[in-house]
Design a protein around this motif. Sequence first.
Motif, PDB file in Angstrom:
ATOM      1  N   ARG A  41       0.824  -1.211   0.000  1.00  0.00           N
ATOM      2  CA  ARG A  41       0.000   0.000   0.000  1.00  0.00           C
ATOM      3  C   ARG A  41       0.862   1.267   0.000  1.00  0.00           C
ATOM      4  O   ARG A  41       0.349   2.370   0.114  1.00  0.00           O
ATOM      5  N   TYR A  42       2.182   1.105  -0.128  1.00  0.00           N
ATOM      6  CA  TYR A  42       3.073   2.266  -0.207  1.00  0.00           C
ATOM      7  C   TYR A  42       2.637   3.163  -1.344  1.00  0.00           C
ATOM      8  O   TYR A  42       2.308   2.684  -2.421  1.00  0.00           O
ATOM      9  N   GLN A  43       2.691   4.439  -1.111  1.00  0.00           N
ATOM     10  CA  GLN A  43       2.511   5.393  -2.198  1.00  0.00           C
ATOM     11  C   GLN A  43       3.905   5.844  -2.613  1.00  0.00           C
ATOM     12  O   GLN A  43       4.654   6.375  -1.795  1.00  0.00           O
ATOM     13  N   LEU A  44       4.246   5.589  -3.846  1.00  0.00           N
ATOM     14  CA  LEU A  44       5.559   5.956  -4.365  1.00  0.00           C
ATOM     15  C   LEU A  44       5.404   7.240  -5.165  1.00  0.00           C
ATOM     16  O   LEU A  44       4.653   7.291  -6.135  1.00  0.00           O
ATOM     17  N   SER A  45       6.110   8.269  -4.754  1.00  0.00           N
ATOM     18  CA  SER A  45       5.917   9.582  -5.368  1.00  0.00           C
ATOM     19  C   SER A  45       6.700   9.750  -6.663  1.00  0.00           C
ATOM     20  O   SER A  45       7.724   9.093  -6.881  1.00  0.00           O
ATOM     21  N   ARG A  46       6.206  10.637  -7.469  1.00  0.00           N
ATOM     22  CA  ARG A  46       6.907  11.007  -8.700  1.00  0.00           C
ATOM     23  C   ARG A  46       8.311  11.498  -8.357  1.00  0.00           C
ATOM     24  O   ARG A  46       9.274  11.190  -9.052  1.00  0.00           O
ATOM     25  N   ALA A  47       8.432  12.232  -7.257  1.00  0.00           N
ATOM     26  CA  ALA A  47       9.740  12.752  -6.839  1.00  0.00           C
ATOM     27  C   ALA A  47      10.726  11.618  -6.556  1.00  0.00           C
ATOM     28  O   ALA A  47      11.910  11.731  -6.881  1.00  0.00           O
ATOM     29  N   ASP A  48      10.241  10.521  -5.961  1.00  0.00           N
ATOM     30  CA  ASP A  48      11.123   9.384  -5.701  1.00  0.00           C
ATOM     31  C   ASP A  48      11.577   8.736  -7.006  1.00  0.00           C
ATOM     32  O   ASP A  48      12.734   8.338  -7.136  1.00  0.00           O
ATOM     33  N   PHE A  49      10.684   8.629  -7.961  1.00  0.00           N
ATOM     34  CA  PHE A  49      11.072   8.097  -9.269  1.00  0.00           C
ATOM     35  C   PHE A  49      12.114   9.002  -9.928  1.00  0.00           C
ATOM     36  O   PHE A  49      13.073   8.527 -10.522  1.00  0.00           O
ATOM     37  N   GLU A  50      11.936  10.310  -9.784  1.00  0.00           N
ATOM     38  CA  GLU A  50      12.888  11.235 -10.387  1.00  0.00           C
ATOM     39  C   GLU A  50      14.257  11.133  -9.713  1.00  0.00           C
ATOM     40  O   GLU A  50      15.289  11.147 -10.385  1.00  0.00           O
ATOM     41  N   LYS A  51      14.275  11.013  -8.385  1.00  0.00           N
ATOM     42  CA  LYS A  51      15.544  10.836  -7.673  1.00  0.00           C
ATOM     43  C   LYS A  51      16.271   9.581  -8.156  1.00  0.00           C
ATOM     44  O   LYS A  51      17.482   9.605  -8.389  1.00  0.00           O
ATOM     45  N   ALA A  52      15.530   8.496  -8.287  1.00  0.00           N
ATOM     46  CA  ALA A  52      16.132   7.238  -8.743  1.00  0.00           C
ATOM     47  C   ALA A  52      16.596   7.355 -10.188  1.00  0.00           C
ATOM     48  O   ALA A  52      17.677   6.876 -10.542  1.00  0.00           O
ATOM     49  N   PHE A  53      15.795   8.000 -11.014  1.00  0.00           N
ATOM     50  CA  PHE A  53      16.133   8.171 -12.427  1.00  0.00           C
ATOM     51  C   PHE A  53      17.448   8.930 -12.586  1.00  0.00           C
ATOM     52  O   PHE A  53      18.258   8.629 -13.469  1.00  0.00           O
ATOM     53  N   GLN A  54      17.696   9.890 -11.720  1.00  0.00           N
ATOM     54  CA  GLN A  54      18.924  10.677 -11.776  1.00  0.00           C
ATOM     55  C   GLN A  54      20.158   9.827 -11.462  1.00  0.00           C
ATOM     56  O   GLN A  54      21.270  10.232 -11.785  1.00  0.00           O
ATOM     57  N   GLN A  55      19.959   8.663 -10.845  1.00  0.00           N
ATOM     58  CA  GLN A  55      21.067   7.770 -10.517  1.00  0.00           C
ATOM     59  C   GLN A  55      21.323   6.722 -11.598  1.00  0.00           C
ATOM     60  O   GLN A  55      22.237   5.918 -11.471  1.00  0.00           O
ATOM     61  N   MET A  56      20.506   6.704 -12.636  1.00  0.00           N
ATOM     62  CA  MET A  56      20.625   5.694 -13.685  1.00  0.00           C
ATOM     63  C   MET A  56      21.952   5.820 -14.407  1.00  0.00           C
ATOM     64  O   MET A  56      22.422   6.933 -14.568  1.00  0.00           O
ATOM     65  N   PRO A  57      22.556   4.728 -14.862  1.00  0.00           N
ATOM     66  CA  PRO A  57      22.053   3.354 -14.753  1.00  0.00           C
ATOM     67  C   PRO A  57      22.310   2.770 -13.362  1.00  0.00           C
ATOM     68  O   PRO A  57      23.285   3.131 -12.705  1.00  0.00           O
ATOM     69  N   LEU A  58      21.429   1.882 -12.959  1.00  0.00           N
ATOM     70  CA  LEU A  58      21.514   1.223 -11.657  1.00  0.00           C
ATOM     71  C   LEU A  58      21.770  -0.261 -11.859  1.00  0.00           C
ATOM     72  O   LEU A  58      21.291  -0.855 -12.820  1.00  0.00           O
ATOM     73  N   SER A  59      22.482  -0.849 -10.928  1.00  0.00           N
ATOM     74  CA  SER A  59      22.714  -2.296 -11.013  1.00  0.00           C
ATOM     75  C   SER A  59      21.743  -3.069 -10.127  1.00  0.00           C
ATOM     76  O   SER A  59      21.679  -4.287 -10.203  1.00  0.00           O
ATOM     77  N   GLY A  60      20.981  -2.373  -9.294  1.00  0.00           N
ATOM     78  CA  GLY A  60      20.008  -3.038  -8.440  1.00  0.00           C
ATOM     79  C   GLY A  60      19.342  -2.048  -7.503  1.00  0.00           C
ATOM     80  O   GLY A  60      19.791  -0.901  -7.376  1.00  0.00           O
ATOM     81  N   PRO A  61      18.287  -2.484  -6.821  1.00  0.00           N
ATOM     82  CA  PRO A  61      17.546  -1.578  -5.939  1.00  0.00           C
ATOM     83  C   PRO A  61      18.338  -1.131  -4.717  1.00  0.00           C
ATOM     84  O   PRO A  61      18.042  -0.101  -4.125  1.00  0.00           O
ATOM     85  N   GLY A  62      19.356  -1.881  -4.342  1.00  0.00           N
ATOM     86  CA  GLY A  62      20.164  -1.497  -3.193  1.00  0.00           C
ATOM     87  C   GLY A  62      20.856  -0.159  -3.371  1.00  0.00           C
ATOM     88  O   GLY A  62      21.124   0.538  -2.394  1.00  0.00           O
ATOM     89  N   GLN A  63      21.117   0.214  -4.598  1.00  0.00           N
ATOM     90  CA  GLN A  63      21.776   1.492  -4.867  1.00  0.00           C
ATOM     91  C   GLN A  63      20.904   2.690  -4.531  1.00  0.00           C
ATOM     92  O   GLN A  63      21.426   3.785  -4.342  1.00  0.00           O
ATOM     93  N   ILE A  64      19.591   2.491  -4.459  1.00  0.00           N
ATOM     94  CA  ILE A  64      18.686   3.612  -4.180  1.00  0.00           C
ATOM     95  C   ILE A  64      17.871   3.402  -2.911  1.00  0.00           C
ATOM     96  O   ILE A  64      17.008   4.210  -2.593  1.00  0.00           O
ATOM     97  N   SER A  65      18.160   2.343  -2.156  1.00  0.00           N
ATOM     98  CA  SER A  65      17.336   2.015  -0.982  1.00  0.00           C
ATOM     99  C   SER A  65      17.383   3.096   0.091  1.00  0.00           C
ATOM    100  O   SER A  65      16.404   3.275   0.819  1.00  0.00           O
ATOM    101  N   SER A  66      18.481   3.822   0.199  1.00  0.00           N
ATOM    102  CA  SER A  66      18.541   4.895   1.193  1.00  0.00           C
ATOM    103  C   SER A  66      18.021   6.217   0.635  1.00  0.00           C
ATOM    104  O   SER A  66      17.865   7.186   1.364  1.00  0.00           O
ATOM    105  N   LEU A  67      17.731   6.241  -0.640  1.00  0.00           N
ATOM    106  CA  LEU A  67      17.305   7.464  -1.324  1.00  0.00           C
ATOM    107  C   LEU A  67      15.787   7.552  -1.474  1.00  0.00           C
ATOM    108  O   LEU A  67      15.222   8.638  -1.408  1.00  0.00           O
ATOM    109  N   VAL A  68      15.137   6.393  -1.691  1.00  0.00           N
ATOM    110  CA  VAL A  68      13.698   6.378  -1.984  1.00  0.00           C
ATOM    111  C   VAL A  68      13.003   5.267  -1.199  1.00  0.00           C
ATOM    112  O   VAL A  68      13.632   4.295  -0.794  1.00  0.00           O
ATOM    113  N   ARG A  69      11.719   5.402  -1.031  1.00  0.00           N
ATOM    114  CA  ARG A  69      10.892   4.357  -0.435  1.00  0.00           C
ATOM    115  C   ARG A  69      10.446   3.415  -1.546  1.00  0.00           C
ATOM    116  O   ARG A  69      10.142   3.853  -2.648  1.00  0.00           O
TER     117      ARG A  69
END
Length: 84
Positions: A41-69
């Motif tokens: 039921r988490y609500q994932l914000s557009r801002a979190d997607f944008e933060k993660a997108f700025q880190q692309m390319p990613l090798s896995g979710p662990g790279q953004i786990s402290s950055l986004v929910r």
Amino acid sequence: MEFPELWEQIKAHEGQVFYTVRGKELRYTVQGNTIIPSRTRYQLSRADFEKAFQQMPLSGPGQISSLVRGSSYIYAILSALCRN
């Protein structure tokens, strides 16, 4: 690709099946500027997607786990849509 274009793709793929790194099926609904994954039921914000997108390319979710929910869900969606 710029983020606004990616966000439009995210909205357009609402209801499509994506897979987490662990192979769990994931779908989502869009509500305004949030994504609601089918697996939580988490609500994932557009801002979190944008933060993660700025880190692309990613090798896995662990790279953004402290950055986004919901990093595993965000990673699954971004990695699938950024390949296309």
